[in-house]
Every structure is written in C-alpha cells, then in structure tokens.
Design an enzyme around this catalytic site. Structure first.
Site, PDB file in Angstrom:
ATOM      1  N   SER A 222       0.793  -0.938  -0.227  1.00 30.66           N
ATOM      2  CA  SER A 222       0.294  -0.069  -0.019  1.00 30.66           C
ATOM      3  C   SER A 222       1.520   1.700  -0.420  1.00 30.66           C
ATOM      4  CB  SER A 222      -1.037  -0.194   1.214  1.00 30.66           C
ATOM      5  OG  SER A 222      -2.000  -0.909   1.145  1.00 30.66           O
ATOM      6  N   GLU A 314       2.698   6.030   3.437  1.00 22.48           N
ATOM      7  CA  GLU A 314       3.227   5.218   4.216  1.00 22.48           C
ATOM      8  C   GLU A 314       4.470   4.398   3.568  1.00 22.48           C
ATOM      9  OE1 GLU A 314       0.510   2.088   4.488  1.00 22.48           O
ATOM     10  OE2 GLU A 314       1.724   0.562   4.929  1.00 22.48           O
TER      11      GLU A 314
HETATM   12  C1  LIG Z   1       3.013  -6.324  -2.073  1.00 21.73           C
HETATM   13  C2  LIG Z   1       3.116  -6.208  -0.367  1.00 21.73           C
HETATM   14  C3  LIG Z   1       1.908  -6.304   0.455  1.00 21.73           C
HETATM   15  C4  LIG Z   1       2.194  -5.753   1.475  1.00 21.73           C
HETATM   16  N1  LIG Z   1       0.858  -5.950   2.582  1.00 21.73           N
HETATM   17  C5  LIG Z   1       1.061  -5.324   4.031  1.00 21.73           C
HETATM   18  C6  LIG Z   1       0.118  -5.599   4.391  1.00 21.73           C
HETATM   19  O1  LIG Z   1      -0.890  -6.661   4.410  1.00 21.73           O
HETATM   20  N2  LIG Z   1       0.442  -4.465   5.906  1.00 21.73           N
HETATM   21  C7  LIG Z   1       0.563  -3.827   6.446  1.00 21.73           C
HETATM   22  O2  LIG Z   1       1.373  -3.194   7.012  1.00 21.73           O
HETATM   23  N3  LIG Z   1       2.013  -3.685   5.602  1.00 21.73           N
HETATM   24  C8  LIG Z   1       2.312  -4.319   3.846  1.00 21.73           C
HETATM   25  N4  LIG Z   1       3.429  -4.747   3.061  1.00 21.73           N
HETATM   26  C9  LIG Z   1       4.776  -3.332   3.844  1.00 21.73           C
HETATM   27  C10 LIG Z   1       5.545  -3.718   4.282  1.00 21.73           C
HETATM   28  O3  LIG Z   1       5.423  -5.019   3.796  1.00 21.73           O
HETATM   29  C11 LIG Z   1       5.028  -3.841   5.971  1.00 21.73           C
HETATM   30  O4  LIG Z   1       5.407  -1.998   6.307  1.00 21.73           O
HETATM   31  C12 LIG Z   1       6.661  -4.148   6.773  1.00 21.73           C
HETATM   32  O5  LIG Z   1       6.217  -4.457   7.831  1.00 21.73           O
HETATM   33  C13 LIG Z   1       8.301  -3.402   6.345  1.00 21.73           C
HETATM   34  O6  LIG Z   1       9.025  -3.960   7.199  1.00 21.73           O
HETATM   35  P1  LIG Z   1      10.620  -4.511   6.283  1.00 21.73           P
HETATM   36  O7  LIG Z   1      11.357  -5.170   6.892  1.00 21.73           O
HETATM   37  O8  LIG Z   1      10.572  -4.114   4.928  1.00 21.73           O
HETATM   38  O9  LIG Z   1      10.775  -2.793   6.176  1.00 21.73           O
HETATM   39  P2  LIG Z   1      11.453  -1.670   5.545  1.00 21.73           P
HETATM   40  O10 LIG Z   1      11.147  -1.457   4.136  1.00 21.73           O
HETATM   41  O11 LIG Z   1      12.643  -2.836   5.288  1.00 21.73           O
HETATM   42  O12 LIG Z   1      11.423  -0.737   6.423  1.00 21.73           O
HETATM   43  C14 LIG Z   1      10.412   0.098   6.422  1.00 21.73           C
HETATM   44  C15 LIG Z   1      11.149   1.324   7.553  1.00 21.73           C
HETATM   45  O13 LIG Z   1      11.263   0.782   8.842  1.00 21.73           O
HETATM   46  C16 LIG Z   1      12.551   0.325   9.514  1.00 21.73           C
HETATM   47  N5  LIG Z   1      13.283  -0.202   9.812  1.00 21.73           N
HETATM   48  C17 LIG Z   1      12.689  -1.217   9.437  1.00 21.73           C
HETATM   49  N6  LIG Z   1      13.776  -2.362  10.152  1.00 21.73           N
HETATM   50  C18 LIG Z   1      13.728  -1.859  11.315  1.00 21.73           C
HETATM   51  C19 LIG Z   1      14.694  -2.342  12.422  1.00 21.73           C
HETATM   52  N7  LIG Z   1      15.253  -3.632  12.739  1.00 21.73           N
HETATM   53  N8  LIG Z   1      14.691  -0.912  13.343  1.00 21.73           N
HETATM   54  C20 LIG Z   1      13.696   0.454  13.411  1.00 21.73           C
HETATM   55  N9  LIG Z   1      14.142   0.559  11.596  1.00 21.73           N
HETATM   56  C21 LIG Z   1      13.732  -0.297  11.263  1.00 21.73           C
HETATM   57  C22 LIG Z   1      13.420   1.743   7.642  1.00 21.73           C
HETATM   58  O14 LIG Z   1      14.202   2.332   8.436  1.00 21.73           O
HETATM   59  C23 LIG Z   1      12.445   1.680   7.115  1.00 21.73           C
HETATM   60  O15 LIG Z   1      12.107   3.604   7.519  1.00 21.73           O
HETATM   61  C24 LIG Z   1       3.564  -4.876   2.011  1.00 21.73           C
HETATM   62  C25 LIG Z   1       4.286  -4.954   1.476  1.00 21.73           C
HETATM   63  C26 LIG Z   1       4.809  -5.978   0.043  1.00 21.73           C
HETATM   64  C27 LIG Z   1       5.772  -5.247  -1.181  1.00 21.73           C
END
Ligand SMILES: Cc1cc2nc3c(=O)[nH]c(=O)nc-3n(C[C@H](O)[C@H](O)[C@H](O)COP(=O)(O)OP(=O)(O)OC[C@H]3O[C@@H](n4cnc5c(N)ncnc54)[C@H](O)[C@@H]3O)c2cc1C
Length: 320
Positions: A222, A314
């Site tokens: 999203s 977001e």
């Molecule tokens: C196909 C698809 C479906 C999705 N569906 C959902 C859904 O259903 N619900 C939802 O909420 N999201 C969804 N997302 C979005 C995303 O996957 C989530 O927000 C997820 O939690 C992000 O985690 P990440 O590890 O990939 O973080 P990243 O993308 O690597 O980082 C996101 C943010 O978190 C911070 N961060 C990451 N790790 C840490 C850490 N250890 N300490 C401090 N800060 C940190 C980063 O600095 C950055 O600002 C989706 C994404 C995709 C591609």
C-alpha cells in the site's frame, strides 16, 4: 583515505545498489552498506557511523521503501539479526531481521497463532513491521507484541519498550515518530492453536491477497495510509454511497479514493497505479523512483482536490 575508512570496519561495502534490496527493485547506490547479523555487529556499525559522522539508514526487508535513483549518501545498515526462540507461556523471542512469513510458518508448526495475517507480506521483517505498525485484515503486529529491545542511534544506549510504551497507532509507532531507535529484537505473545487450523488460516489470507492484490509486478504494498477521515460533502455522499459506510467506520480506503479520481491504470514511465488495487503503485519493469514519486504526488493532489483529504504516504522515501 577511502581505503583506511573501510579497513576499520570489515564487511562494509561501497556503492551497493539498493534496487537489489527493495521489493520495488528500484534505488541507486548506498555510499556504504553493511549487513548486521547480530547485535555486536549492529553496535560496531553504529559506532563506525558515529565516529565518521555518516548519516545512517536502517534497512529491514525493503518492502516498504522507495529509494531515490541517486541512492543514499551514507551508511545503510541492513538488520539481519534473525535468531528466534520459543519460550514459556507461548512467548517467542525474535531478532528484528527475522522474516514475518518465515516466523508465521515456524509458529504454525509449533501450534502458535497470531501471525497468520502476515504470512503473505514478502521480505518484511519483524523490525520493519514494528516500526511501521504493520497490519492487515483488522489484525495488527501490536496485538502480539510484549516488548521491544532497541539501541539508540546516537547514544548507543540499549532500551526496552513494553507494548504500551511503543505508542502504536495507525501505521505508526514511537520508533517511526522519533527515528531515534534501531529495533534489535522483540518478544511476541501468541495463542495456542492447532497447527492444522493455523496453516488453514494462513492459506486463506494468502488466497485473499492473491485475488485482491496485484502480485504480478514489483511494489511496496500500500502506497498510502488509509485516511482516518469523514466526508461531509453531500454531493460526494450521493455520488459515492460507499462513503456513508466508510464514514461509519471512520476510515476510508486510500485505493477507493484514488480509483474514484479516475487514476487506476494511470502510467508515468514504467510505473503504474494498479487497476486491480489503486493503493498499489507498480514497477512494470525498469521504472525509476522519480516515476513512482510522480504518481504519488499526482494521487495526493487529485484526492485532495476531489475529497479534500490529505493522504499520508505510507511508503518510506529514502535519499530524496
Ligand atoms: C506485496 C506487499 C504486501 C504488503 N502488505 C502489507 C500488509 O498487509 N500490511 C502492512 O502493514 N504492510 C504491508 N506491506 C508493506 C511492508 O511489507 C511492511 O510495512 C513491512 O512491515 C516492512 O518491513 P521491512 O522489513 O520490509 O521494512 P523496510 O521496508 O526495510 O523499512 C521500512 C521502515 O522501517 C524501518 N526499519 C526496518 N527495520 C528496522 C529496525 N530493525 N529498526 C528500526 N527501524 C527499522 C526502516 O528504516 C524504514 O523506515 C506490503 C508490502 C508488499 C510489497
């Protein structure tokens, strides 16, 4: 001089392309890049950045990011601390770099329920999910959080947050609000449930995502937070009766608003607002960050014009 810097911190790489670390498959180079596989490595990397006055970006699974085509002019630290351990009383201790999907399946095997909804989120880590307060289908990561252990980016002080102290709200947390802490690990509290039932529930959520989300192309999920808003304009309420239902809920799907502005399917370069789910902006192949950003700005502008709603992005924008 350059060589000296890297010698002091083994494992730091130069010029790593961030497109290889984001689900968007977009992003220029990180000036410096380091993978922290444990707490000690994370602390060393933060000390190294502090000493050299490098800006730091903490990377999880890269599934909620739009990284600039110019990349990031500092040190990107990918948190890949992914140890986990089942404890007493249905608690699980988990490193921040553990994948949500992998953890959901491990919990299923152990007969523990609470993360089924998260199984289909590609690449996402526990750290990223806590930071952005991930949620879906009415279930939130905070429903299972007991405590979170962090390190302060500047003082390097270790601090524990109990769930209440995490200030979770809609797609937000104290970690996102302050940008001061790196999440190292968390303790989750789950519920006992039959493994078969947990797996069945995972499959149902996966099927829902397959049918409702555009999974064929790269995205960051999203793009906008669903606005907590109420529409009072009578003309709009008559034209779009769905708004009456959303008004009652107090939350309007961003995808609905974008679609009603006639933007589903709109393309800029190789980026496109999904026709299937207008809150997803897709990389059709070779899209640039600037194309995605242009669509983000367009959607924001049109939704503001038509519905007088300011949508919050977001997806985290890095290096712009
Ligand atoms: C196909 C698809 C479906 C999705 N569906 C959902 C859904 O259903 N619900 C939802 O909420 N999201 C969804 N997302 C979005 C995303 O996957 C989530 O927000 C997820 O939690 C992000 O985690 P990440 O590890 O990939 O973080 P990243 O993308 O690597 O980082 C996101 C943010 O978190 C911070 N961060 C990451 N790790 C840490 C850490 N250890 N300490 C401090 N800060 C940190 C980063 O600095 C950055 O600002 C989706 C994404 C995709 C591609």
């Amino acid at each position: 001089m350059k060589e000296d810097i890297l010698k002091k911190m083994p494992g730091v790489q130069r010029g790593v392309l961030l497109e290889d670390y984001t689900t968007y498959k977009i992003g220029g180079p990180a000036k410096y890049f380091f993978v922290a596989k444990n707490k000690k490595e994370l602390i060393s990397a933060l000390e190294f950045a502090k000493k050299n006055k490098f800006p730091v970006f903490i990377l999880g699974g890269g599934s909620n990011l739009l990284v600039s085509d110019k990349g990031f002019k500092g040190l990107v630290i990918q948190v890949r601390i992914s140890n986990f351990e089942f404890q007493v009383s249905k608690n699980v201790f988990v490193g921040a770099g553990m994948g949500l999907t992998k953890l959901a399946y491990a919990c299923a095997e152990k007969g523990l329920s609470g993360l089924e909804w998260a199984a289909g989120i590609p690449s996402a880590t526990i750290g990223g999910a806590i930071y952005g307060h991930a949620q879906a289908f009415g279930i939130k990561i905070s429903d299972t959080i007991k405590e979170v252990t962090t390190i302060n980016l500047k003082t390097l002080e270790i601090k524990k947050f109990l769930r209440k102290q995490c200030q979770f709200s809609l797609k937000n947390s104290i970690f996102k609000k302050t940008k001061k802490f790196v999440i190292i690990s968390a303790v989750l509290k789950l519920k006992e449930k039959n493994t078969k039932e947990v797996k069945k529930s995972i499959k149902e959520f996966l099927d829902y995502r397959k049918n409702g989300h555009p999974m064929k192309f790269s995205s960051a999920g999203s793009t906008f937070v669903n606005p907590e808003a109420k529409i009072k304009n009578k003309k709009l309420l008559i034209k779009f009766p769905e708004l009456v239902v959303y008004n009652k809920k107090g939350i309007i799907p961003a995808g609905f608003l974008i679609a009603k502005c006639g933007l589903a399917g709109r393309k800029i370069g190789s980026a496109q607002i999904s026709e299937k789910h207008a809150n997803f902006i897709l990389n059709l192949g070779g899209a640039k960050a600037k194309d995605i950003l242009a669509l983000i700005k367009l959607a924001k502008k049109e939704v503001k014009k038509k519905f007088n709603i300011n949508m919050e992005t977001e997806v985290q924008l890095i290096g712009f």
